[in-house]
Design a protein around this motif. Structure first.
Motif, PDB file in Angstrom:
ATOM      1  N   GLU A   1      24.689  52.667  48.745  1.00 51.06           N
ATOM      2  CA  GLU A   1      25.218  51.860  47.068  1.00 51.06           C
ATOM      3  C   GLU A   1      26.519  51.661  47.285  1.00 51.06           C
ATOM      4  O   GLU A   1      26.816  50.618  46.543  1.00 51.06           O
ATOM      5  CB  GLU A   1      25.258  53.502  46.318  1.00 51.06           C
ATOM      6  CG  GLU A   1      23.334  53.219  46.021  1.00 51.06           C
ATOM      7  CD  GLU A   1      23.103  54.476  44.575  1.00 51.06           C
ATOM      8  OE1 GLU A   1      21.677  54.998  44.814  1.00 51.06           O
ATOM      9  OE2 GLU A   1      23.987  55.701  44.816  1.00 51.06           O
ATOM     10  N   VAL A   2      27.499  51.892  47.911  1.00 52.43           N
ATOM     11  CA  VAL A   2      28.519  51.377  47.616  1.00 52.43           C
ATOM     12  C   VAL A   2      28.667  50.660  48.522  1.00 52.43           C
ATOM     13  O   VAL A   2      29.759  49.428  48.366  1.00 52.43           O
ATOM     14  CB  VAL A   2      29.900  52.860  48.468  1.00 52.43           C
ATOM     15  CG1 VAL A   2      31.620  52.603  48.933  1.00 52.43           C
ATOM     16  CG2 VAL A   2      29.227  53.821  48.190  1.00 52.43           C
ATOM     17  N   GLY A   3      28.108  49.726  49.889  1.00 56.09           N
ATOM     18  CA  GLY A   3      28.481  49.197  50.602  1.00 56.09           C
ATOM     19  C   GLY A   3      27.758  47.912  49.762  1.00 56.09           C
ATOM     20  O   GLY A   3      28.384  46.913  49.395  1.00 56.09           O
ATOM     21  N   ALA A   4      26.530  47.963  48.605  1.00 56.41           N
ATOM     22  CA  ALA A   4      26.071  46.880  47.467  1.00 56.41           C
ATOM     23  C   ALA A   4      27.210  46.504  46.933  1.00 56.41           C
ATOM     24  O   ALA A   4      27.195  44.882  46.736  1.00 56.41           O
ATOM     25  CB  ALA A   4      24.782  47.498  47.340  1.00 56.41           C
ATOM     26  N   LEU A   5      27.807  47.976  46.144  1.00 58.63           N
ATOM     27  CA  LEU A   5      28.685  47.540  44.973  1.00 58.63           C
ATOM     28  C   LEU A   5      30.180  46.403  45.324  1.00 58.63           C
ATOM     29  O   LEU A   5      30.689  46.040  44.755  1.00 58.63           O
ATOM     30  CB  LEU A   5      29.523  48.750  44.778  1.00 58.63           C
ATOM     31  CG  LEU A   5      30.676  48.702  43.866  1.00 58.63           C
ATOM     32  CD1 LEU A   5      29.957  48.071  42.278  1.00 58.63           C
ATOM     33  CD2 LEU A   5      31.292  50.228  43.115  1.00 58.63           C
ATOM     34  N   TYR A   6      30.574  46.790  46.494  1.00 59.74           N
ATOM     35  CA  TYR A   6      31.578  46.775  47.727  1.00 59.74           C
ATOM     36  C   TYR A   6      31.698  44.973  47.637  1.00 59.74           C
ATOM     37  O   TYR A   6      32.593  44.301  48.186  1.00 59.74           O
ATOM     38  CB  TYR A   6      31.959  47.415  48.511  1.00 59.74           C
ATOM     39  CG  TYR A   6      33.095  48.499  48.086  1.00 59.74           C
ATOM     40  CD1 TYR A   6      33.183  49.077  47.004  1.00 59.74           C
ATOM     41  CD2 TYR A   6      34.310  48.287  48.979  1.00 59.74           C
ATOM     42  CE1 TYR A   6      34.139  50.214  46.419  1.00 59.74           C
ATOM     43  CE2 TYR A   6      35.278  49.797  48.057  1.00 59.74           C
ATOM     44  CZ  TYR A   6      34.548  50.184  47.383  1.00 59.74           C
ATOM     45  OH  TYR A   6      36.228  51.066  47.001  1.00 59.74           O
ATOM     46  N   ALA A   7      30.319  45.018  48.348  1.00 57.90           N
ATOM     47  CA  ALA A   7      29.742  43.768  49.058  1.00 57.90           C
ATOM     48  C   ALA A   7      29.922  42.336  47.553  1.00 57.90           C
ATOM     49  O   ALA A   7      30.527  41.841  48.282  1.00 57.90           O
ATOM     50  CB  ALA A   7      28.154  43.458  49.036  1.00 57.90           C
ATOM     51  N   ASP A   8      30.008  42.883  46.611  1.00 59.83           N
ATOM     52  CA  ASP A   8      29.921  42.257  44.809  1.00 59.83           C
ATOM     53  C   ASP A   8      30.786  41.856  44.736  1.00 59.83           C
ATOM     54  O   ASP A   8      31.072  40.754  43.961  1.00 59.83           O
ATOM     55  CB  ASP A   8      28.757  43.090  44.010  1.00 59.83           C
ATOM     56  CG  ASP A   8      28.904  42.021  42.456  1.00 59.83           C
ATOM     57  OD1 ASP A   8      28.134  41.346  42.617  1.00 59.83           O
ATOM     58  OD2 ASP A   8      29.596  43.281  41.886  1.00 59.83           O
ATOM     59  N   LEU A   9      31.907  42.905  44.700  1.00 59.47           N
ATOM     60  CA  LEU A   9      33.199  43.456  44.282  1.00 59.47           C
ATOM     61  C   LEU A   9      33.934  41.761  45.272  1.00 59.47           C
ATOM     62  O   LEU A   9      34.465  41.004  45.024  1.00 59.47           O
ATOM     63  CB  LEU A   9      33.842  44.053  44.896  1.00 59.47           C
ATOM     64  CG  LEU A   9      33.411  45.253  43.911  1.00 59.47           C
ATOM     65  CD1 LEU A   9      34.451  47.052  43.614  1.00 59.47           C
ATOM     66  CD2 LEU A   9      33.853  45.221  41.797  1.00 59.47           C
ATOM     67  N   VAL A  10      33.560  42.382  46.230  1.00 59.07           N
ATOM     68  CA  VAL A  10      34.450  41.011  47.571  1.00 59.07           C
ATOM     69  C   VAL A  10      34.082  39.675  47.086  1.00 59.07           C
ATOM     70  O   VAL A  10      35.205  38.579  47.465  1.00 59.07           O
ATOM     71  CB  VAL A  10      34.006  41.897  48.778  1.00 59.07           C
ATOM     72  CG1 VAL A  10      34.318  40.359  49.986  1.00 59.07           C
ATOM     73  CG2 VAL A  10      34.736  42.908  49.187  1.00 59.07           C
ATOM     74  N   LEU A  11      32.581  39.110  47.028  1.00 61.80           N
ATOM     75  CA  LEU A  11      32.264  37.883  46.852  1.00 61.80           C
ATOM     76  C   LEU A  11      33.513  37.421  45.125  1.00 61.80           C
ATOM     77  O   LEU A  11      33.239  36.206  45.473  1.00 61.80           O
ATOM     78  CB  LEU A  11      30.829  37.771  46.453  1.00 61.80           C
ATOM     79  CG  LEU A  11      30.272  38.235  47.605  1.00 61.80           C
ATOM     80  CD1 LEU A  11      28.812  38.265  47.444  1.00 61.80           C
ATOM     81  CD2 LEU A  11      30.333  37.358  49.189  1.00 61.80           C
ATOM     82  N   ARG A  12      33.121  38.377  44.461  1.00 59.13           N
ATOM     83  CA  ARG A  12      34.260  37.931  43.320  1.00 59.13           C
ATOM     84  C   ARG A  12      35.697  37.882  43.908  1.00 59.13           C
ATOM     85  O   ARG A  12      35.721  36.758  43.551  1.00 59.13           O
ATOM     86  CB  ARG A  12      34.006  38.912  42.052  1.00 59.13           C
ATOM     87  CG  ARG A  12      32.573  39.285  41.463  1.00 59.13           C
ATOM     88  CD  ARG A  12      32.867  40.793  40.382  1.00 59.13           C
ATOM     89  NE  ARG A  12      31.386  40.734  39.821  1.00 59.13           N
ATOM     90  CZ  ARG A  12      31.668  41.418  39.197  1.00 59.13           C
ATOM     91  NH1 ARG A  12      32.736  41.328  37.807  1.00 59.13           N
ATOM     92  NH2 ARG A  12      30.252  41.325  38.537  1.00 59.13           N
ATOM     93  N   MET A  13      36.529  39.130  44.838  1.00 57.58           N
ATOM     94  CA  MET A  13      37.357  38.468  44.766  1.00 57.58           C
ATOM     95  C   MET A  13      38.107  36.832  45.299  1.00 57.58           C
ATOM     96  O   MET A  13      38.830  36.220  45.335  1.00 57.58           O
ATOM     97  CB  MET A  13      38.088  39.376  46.065  1.00 57.58           C
ATOM     98  CG  MET A  13      38.323  40.765  44.658  1.00 57.58           C
ATOM     99  SD  MET A  13      38.451  42.068  46.653  1.00 57.58           S
ATOM    100  CE  MET A  13      39.764  42.086  47.172  1.00 57.58           C
ATOM    101  N   VAL A  14      36.739  36.589  46.073  1.00 53.45           N
ATOM    102  CA  VAL A  14      37.224  35.748  47.221  1.00 53.45           C
ATOM    103  C   VAL A  14      36.549  33.562  45.657  1.00 53.45           C
ATOM    104  O   VAL A  14      36.283  32.940  46.480  1.00 53.45           O
ATOM    105  CB  VAL A  14      36.109  34.987  48.659  1.00 53.45           C
ATOM    106  CG1 VAL A  14      36.791  36.119  49.325  1.00 53.45           C
ATOM    107  CG2 VAL A  14      34.855  35.245  48.326  1.00 53.45           C
ATOM    108  N   GLY A  15      35.731  34.612  45.200  1.00 51.50           N
ATOM    109  CA  GLY A  15      35.343  33.163  43.831  1.00 51.50           C
ATOM    110  C   GLY A  15      34.246  32.742  44.711  1.00 51.50           C
ATOM    111  O   GLY A  15      34.030  30.968  44.090  1.00 51.50           O
ATOM    112  N   ALA A  16      33.105  33.355  45.029  1.00 51.13           N
ATOM    113  CA  ALA A  16      32.374  32.757  45.346  1.00 51.13           C
ATOM    114  C   ALA A  16      31.595  32.549  44.216  1.00 51.13           C
ATOM    115  O   ALA A  16      31.207  32.640  42.957  1.00 51.13           O
ATOM    116  CB  ALA A  16      31.440  33.478  46.687  1.00 51.13           C
ATOM    117  N   LYS A  17      30.961  30.780  45.031  1.00 53.05           N
ATOM    118  CA  LYS A  17      29.991  30.071  44.203  1.00 53.05           C
ATOM    119  C   LYS A  17      28.358  30.970  43.807  1.00 53.05           C
ATOM    120  O   LYS A  17      27.986  31.296  44.035  1.00 53.05           O
ATOM    121  CB  LYS A  17      29.719  28.996  44.002  1.00 53.05           C
ATOM    122  CG  LYS A  17      30.511  28.057  44.758  1.00 53.05           C
ATOM    123  CD  LYS A  17      31.483  27.689  42.973  1.00 53.05           C
ATOM    124  CE  LYS A  17      32.949  26.784  43.513  1.00 53.05           C
ATOM    125  NZ  LYS A  17      34.456  26.918  44.247  1.00 53.05           N
TER     126      LYS A  17
END
Lengths: 207, 207
Positions: B191-207
């Motif tokens: 769960e933490v892995g999935a949450l963090y993957a989402d947060l990091v995609l937001r940090m890099v402004g992924a389309k």
DNA sequence: GCCCCAGGTGAGCGGGCGCTTAGCGCGCGG
DNA sequence: CCGCGCGCTAAGCGCCCGCTCACCTGGGGC
């Protein structure tokens, strides 16, 4: 935006509440030693030596070495909570308040890295009672940040999947600055604060 | 997605390369003790006791207590680098590779928290030579993540202000999981892995 | 059957740890 | 001008640390 206490080079101006003077010098020496070597690798002789005193002088002002860590940790956490609380309860949109909180919290961790390192990473060296007291302060820090994020979600300004998890990640990101930040590195505390404020706004999906 | 080695409850399956058996038992005992109390607060008698041996037995397999930490740190960092390298050089868009890297790296830190804690936080207890060797491995970890982010920026998939700073923040966020993650807490490593993957995609402004 | 030696133990060394205690010097009230 | 007490030091106590060493032991080669 920055105030004297968190970007001052000497990094010793925040301990004004500690008296008398000899007790304050010992405490500042302990902060430096704990930050450099860690609590368990620091000897009472080292602390006293840095303060220009004999080993026995330490025990006039503090009952044990652990009491020194406890005092440092409590004062530091109160300062951290104060920084977050001021930002969280200020004026402005949730996005502005979150950016302000992250910016000043990160500047404190970067500029006062020596202090922040002890405060954030030597917690486990405290005994059960002292640790419980400090953990209560940490939960209050958590609540302040969560409050801003909840405000932003309620106002429709933020887009967050998991408020609790995101709060934890934001705090974690800020705290870890104390581990890696290097005064002689490529960034100033202000620059890292600005970068992190931007990153956190992205994490919460600020409009 | 998860593999046996990083979510196994026993958390002892990654040390297969350490032989003979007695040396491996000592090393696993040391990992547990270092993670619980920290390197300097752990005694050689404690390590030997956990492995069911006499204090002197440690010195048949390891020259010093520091050599134990060095071996743990090197094997752990090689594993971490392997995880990142596999994800970074896999197939898929930069966003997919970054999410995969963060997800598996976080799962390793959460699931193998005992090991990760020692690997990430006891570095300063190493001597200068050993620390330099480990820092080289860390720079390689940094390069793998930066590579993915640079790919995403070049492809126009990411929107990043400061590639170097963002890379550092992403790694920092993942590493700090080892500090706060609690096995009996509300989240699983996945769960933490999935949450963090989402947060990091937001940090890099992924389309 | 005997030796050998890798791998283990029990006892303990030198030293540095956290902390204590006896006593010193100096500023201050009388 | 005395003496008293506060803040500090020199010396050291008891303990436990990392590490060593002399000795033991049991399974494999001849």
């Amino acid at each position: 935006m920055s105030t004297a206490e968190d970007t001052a080079g000497g990094e010793t101006s925040a301990w004004g509440e500690v008296t008398p003077d000899a007790a304050r010098r010992l405490l500042i020496a302990a902060v430096e030693a704990f930050a450099e070597r860690g609590y368990h690798a620091t000897t009472t002789r080292d602390i006293a030596g840095r303060a220009g005193m004999s080993p026995a002088a330490l025990y006039i002002h503090y009952k044990t070495k652990e009491e020194l860590l406890h005092r440092i940790s409590r004062i530091g956490h109160e300062k951290a909570l104060d920084i977050l609380r001021t930002a969280a309860r200020g004026e402005g949109t949730p996005a502005e308040r979150l950016a302000g909180a992250v910016g000043s919290f990160v500047r404190w961790h970067a500029g006062g890295r020596t202090t922040a390192r002890v405060v954030q990473y030597e917690l486990d060296s405290l005994g059960p009672d002292a640790r419980a007291e400090i953990l209560a302060l940490r939960r209050q820090c958590d609540a302040e940040v969560r409050g801003i994020i909840e405000d932003g979600v309620a106002a429709g300004d933020f887009d967050v999947l998991d408020v609790k998890g995101t709060t934890l990640a934001v705090l974690s990101l800020c705290i870890d600055v104390a581990r890696w930040f290097n005064v002689s590195g490529p960034w100033t505390p202000d620059e890292v604060g600005a970068l992190y404020a931007d990153l956190v706004l992205r994490m919460v999906g600020a409009k």
